[in-house]
Enzyme design. Structure first.
Site, short mmCIF file in Angstrom:
data_model
loop_
_atom_site.label_atom_id
_atom_site.label_comp_id
_atom_site.label_asym_id
_atom_site.label_seq_id
_atom_site.Cartn_x
_atom_site.Cartn_y
_atom_site.Cartn_z
N ILE A 154 0.81 -1.21 0.00
CA ILE A 154 0.00 0.00 0.00
C ILE A 154 0.85 1.27 0.00
O ILE A 154 0.41 2.30 -0.41
CB ILE A 154 -0.99 0.03 1.18
CG1 ILE A 154 -0.25 0.03 2.52
CG2 ILE A 154 -2.00 -1.07 1.08
CD1 ILE A 154 -0.37 1.34 3.25
N ARG B 282 3.08 1.97 -1.94
CA ARG B 282 3.20 2.36 -3.34
C ARG B 282 2.03 3.31 -3.70
O ARG B 282 2.21 4.36 -4.30
CB ARG B 282 3.20 1.08 -4.19
CG ARG B 282 3.10 1.23 -5.67
CD ARG B 282 4.27 1.95 -6.24
NE ARG B 282 3.83 3.26 -6.66
CZ ARG B 282 4.41 4.00 -7.59
NH1 ARG B 282 5.50 3.56 -8.17
NH2 ARG B 282 3.94 5.15 -7.92
N ASP B 283 0.86 2.91 -3.27
CA ASP B 283 -0.31 3.76 -3.47
C ASP B 283 -0.15 5.10 -2.79
O ASP B 283 -0.41 6.15 -3.35
CB ASP B 283 -1.54 3.07 -2.85
CG ASP B 283 -2.44 2.51 -3.93
OD1 ASP B 283 -2.12 2.71 -5.12
OD2 ASP B 283 -3.45 1.90 -3.59
N LEU B 284 0.30 5.00 -1.56
CA LEU B 284 0.45 6.19 -0.74
C LEU B 284 1.40 7.18 -1.42
O LEU B 284 1.14 8.37 -1.53
CB LEU B 284 1.00 5.78 0.62
CG LEU B 284 1.09 6.88 1.65
CD1 LEU B 284 -0.30 7.30 2.07
CD2 LEU B 284 1.88 6.41 2.86
N CYS C 277 -0.01 9.07 -4.20
CA CYS C 277 -0.86 10.18 -3.79
C CYS C 277 -0.03 11.45 -3.65
O CYS C 277 -0.47 12.55 -3.96
CB CYS C 277 -1.53 9.90 -2.45
SG CYS C 277 -2.76 8.62 -2.54
#
Lengths: 106, 481
Positions: A60, A62-64, A67
């Site tokens: 996650i 990576r997602d963060l 952003c």
């Protein structure tokens, strides 16, 4: 072949944004590079490029990081403009360095 | 970003819009987005395919030409002409970031007037102000405090404007002069730009006044109701004597000097009552004979039942007369010329810019009115109405009351507007008119709905006719204003 001609300013702004759908609007297409997660490294958010969830970004962080870096989604990440300008400094290449991203406690 | 289609099966339907048939295309104005587009018959057929809700995916593949169909669908959906049919997207009463920076101050420089117009909302039967609350003339100190407030509460704006209002504004000409000087000096210091406007009955236009107003590039609006008989009956001096023959030479002199100096257009503002609904004669007198650059008509604000109040039949006649003026407008515009009918000019500008209003006007948003005593009101029509006060020049804007009003006045709260195609431009109409009619400024003006819709249809038809004949005419509306 149907023809839809944007006439007023509002219609032309919409046409510039959705240029592919308007035959008459190519000249008005924006020059900026496209912004958004799916256009860069991350395969997507709710679903992956195959429409499933198997290839969603993991971990996650990576997602963060996305952003913060490629998408403007300020509520989800530390505020890099004023309070935590260096929170992601140690993360040079997110694919490799994702575990080095700092935690920030508000 | 390519498509507005949702990722799961959902029916789509034609969204609310208004049409005007043109020469080679149909002009379509989408209510939700305020986008205006020209559709050929094939595109129109796509739009009409969704008159009853259906699943677009099924429709794409039905008769081949799938890519074409997808493309047309996406364009129409992007314009807000097709929308999901199975759920309703609410009109959320979202406010801009507050406190919203001021841009315009309307200063009531005096409460006094030398005329006694039959329909006056300031002194007549429908007055809102608690009279004799404020001084007759605004003081120098109050005016300066008001200007300081404008500069303080307008963060981020380069261009500021001050409109002088009354009473009869020119009864306090010395103040107008000194405020202009004061604001100009302040603006120079902050690298900002001032513009000034004034409304007057023209009785006090002297050479000195004309020289000053034109030199300062004032936007000048003159309240005048038409030829001698109408003007003298509706806008007499306090003595009862007619004003027509007094104001006409002064107006002609003003227009001549202003034109020579390349000033802003001089406008006539006509109040239409039951006794003066002959719009064409009035227009001919003001634009043709007197030479006004712009002539705008405003139906009188009135509670129902007053003898000057417009009746349904008057409104019908008025609309017919506007239709004749619109024909004339089209002829001028087709030849690339200006036309002075300013109601239509303003409407075409709003249509062409795709204006989509959350609030009917800037009252309480970018604009506030200041009473002679320094009380802040939503606009000049609300000053000295204690109930609608939103601060004073000394204590500043009362942001809580301002916000409460903006929340209540948002079109999102006006449920009866939500199914109306006139919404992007009307947004419920004038707060003051609503107050006079319903004792609630934030009610939509339901008594005007039919009239407004007919007027917007006339605007759209006129837009189509001019676009057919001379599309280049619209470049004049490209600049933001």
């Amino acid at each position: 072949m149907s023809r839809i001609t944007p006439l007023n300013r509002k219609a032309r702004r919409i046409a510039a944004r959705f240029a592919g759908s308007f035959a008459d609007a190519h000249a008005l297409a924006p020059q900026d590079p496209p912004l958004g997660c799916t256009t860069i490294f991350a395969p997507g958010w709710e679903v992956d490029t195959d429409g499933g969830t198997a290839n969603l970004c993991t971990p996650i962080e990576r997602d963060l990081y996305d952003c913060h870096h490629s998408c403007y989604w300020p509520a989800q990440v530390p505020d890099a403009l004023t309070n935590s300008p260096n929170w992601a400094q140690s993360c040079g290449a997110p694919v490799n360095d994702w575990s080095k991203i700092d935690l920030v406690f508000p | 970003m390519g498509s507005l289609r949702l990722g799961y099966a959902v029916n789509y339907a034609t969204a609310q819009h208004r049409r005007a048939r043109g020469k080679d295309m149909t002009y379509v104005w989408a209510t939700r987005s305020a986008a205006l587009a020209g559709l050929d018959d094939a595109a129109l057929a796509v739009l009409d395919s969704f008159a009853a809700p259906r699943d677009p995916e099924a429709w794409f593949g039905a008769e081949g030409a799938e890519d074409e169909r997808r493309k047309s669908f996406d364009a129409l959906a992007a314009l807000g002409l097709l929308e999901p049919a199975d759920f309703r997207v609410p009109i959320a009463p979202d406010l801009p970031a507050l406190p919203y920076p001021l841009g315009t101050l309307v200063l009531n420089v005096t409460n006094k007037c030398n005329l006694s117009c039959s329909y006056c909302y300031e002194y007549g039967e429908d007055r809102i102000n608690e009279s004799s609350r404020g001084p007759a003339l605004m003081s120098e100190e109050t005016a300066r405090q008001a200007v300081d407030l404008l500069f303080k509460d307008s963060a981020g704006r380069r261009n500021l404007s001050i409109t002088f209002f009354g009473g009869e504004t020119l009864l306090n000409f010395p103040l107008i002069k000194s405020v202009t000087e004061y604001a100009n000096a302040k603006a120079r210091g902050e690298r900002r730009r001032m513009s000034f406007a004034l409304t007057t009955n023209a009785t006090l236009l002297t050479e000195e006044v004309i020289d000053f107003l034109t030199a300062e590039h004032f936007g000048i609006n003159i309240s005048i109701d038409g030829p001698r008989a109408t003007q003298d009956a509706q806008r007499p001096f306090l003595s009862g004597k007619g004003t027509h023959d007094v104001v006409v030479p002064k107006i002609q002199r003003l227009i001549a000097v202003n034109r020579e100096r390349g000033g802003r257009p001089v406008g006539a503002r006509v109040t239409v009552t039951a006794q003066s609904a002959d719009v064409q004669t009035i227009y001919q007198h003001l634009a043709g004979e007197l030479g006004f650059d712009a002539v705008g008509f405003a139906p009188v604000t009135s509670a129902p039942g007053r003898d000057y109040a417009l009746t349904g039949e008057n409104y019908f006649t008025l609309l017919q007369a506007f239709g004749v003026l619109a024909d004339d407008f089209v002829s001028a515009a087709s030849a690339g010329k200006n036309h002075a009918f300013s109601n239509l000019n303003d409407l075409l500008r709003e249509l062409h810019q795709g204006v989509n209003k959350a609030h009917p006007c800037g009252a309480g948003l970018g604009l506030v009115g200041v009473s002679t005593g320094g009380e802040l009101g939503l606009c000049h029509r609300f000053v000295e109405s204690g109930e609608h006060a939103i601060g004073t020049v000394t204590s500043g804007l009362d942001e809580e009351r301002r916000r409460a009003f903006l929340e209540a006045g948002h079109v999102g709260t006006k449920v009866s507007c939500h199914d109306c195609f006139a919404r992007p431009i009307c947004s419920g109409g004038c707060y003051h008119e609503a107050w006079v009619r319903y004792a609630d400024a934030t009610q939509p003006n339901l008594h005007s709905c039919e009239w407004i819709r007919a007027w917007l249809d006339l605007g759209l038809i006129t837009y189509a006719r001019i676009m057919d004949a001379n599309p280049a005419f619209f470049t004049r509306y490209e600049e933001a204003s």
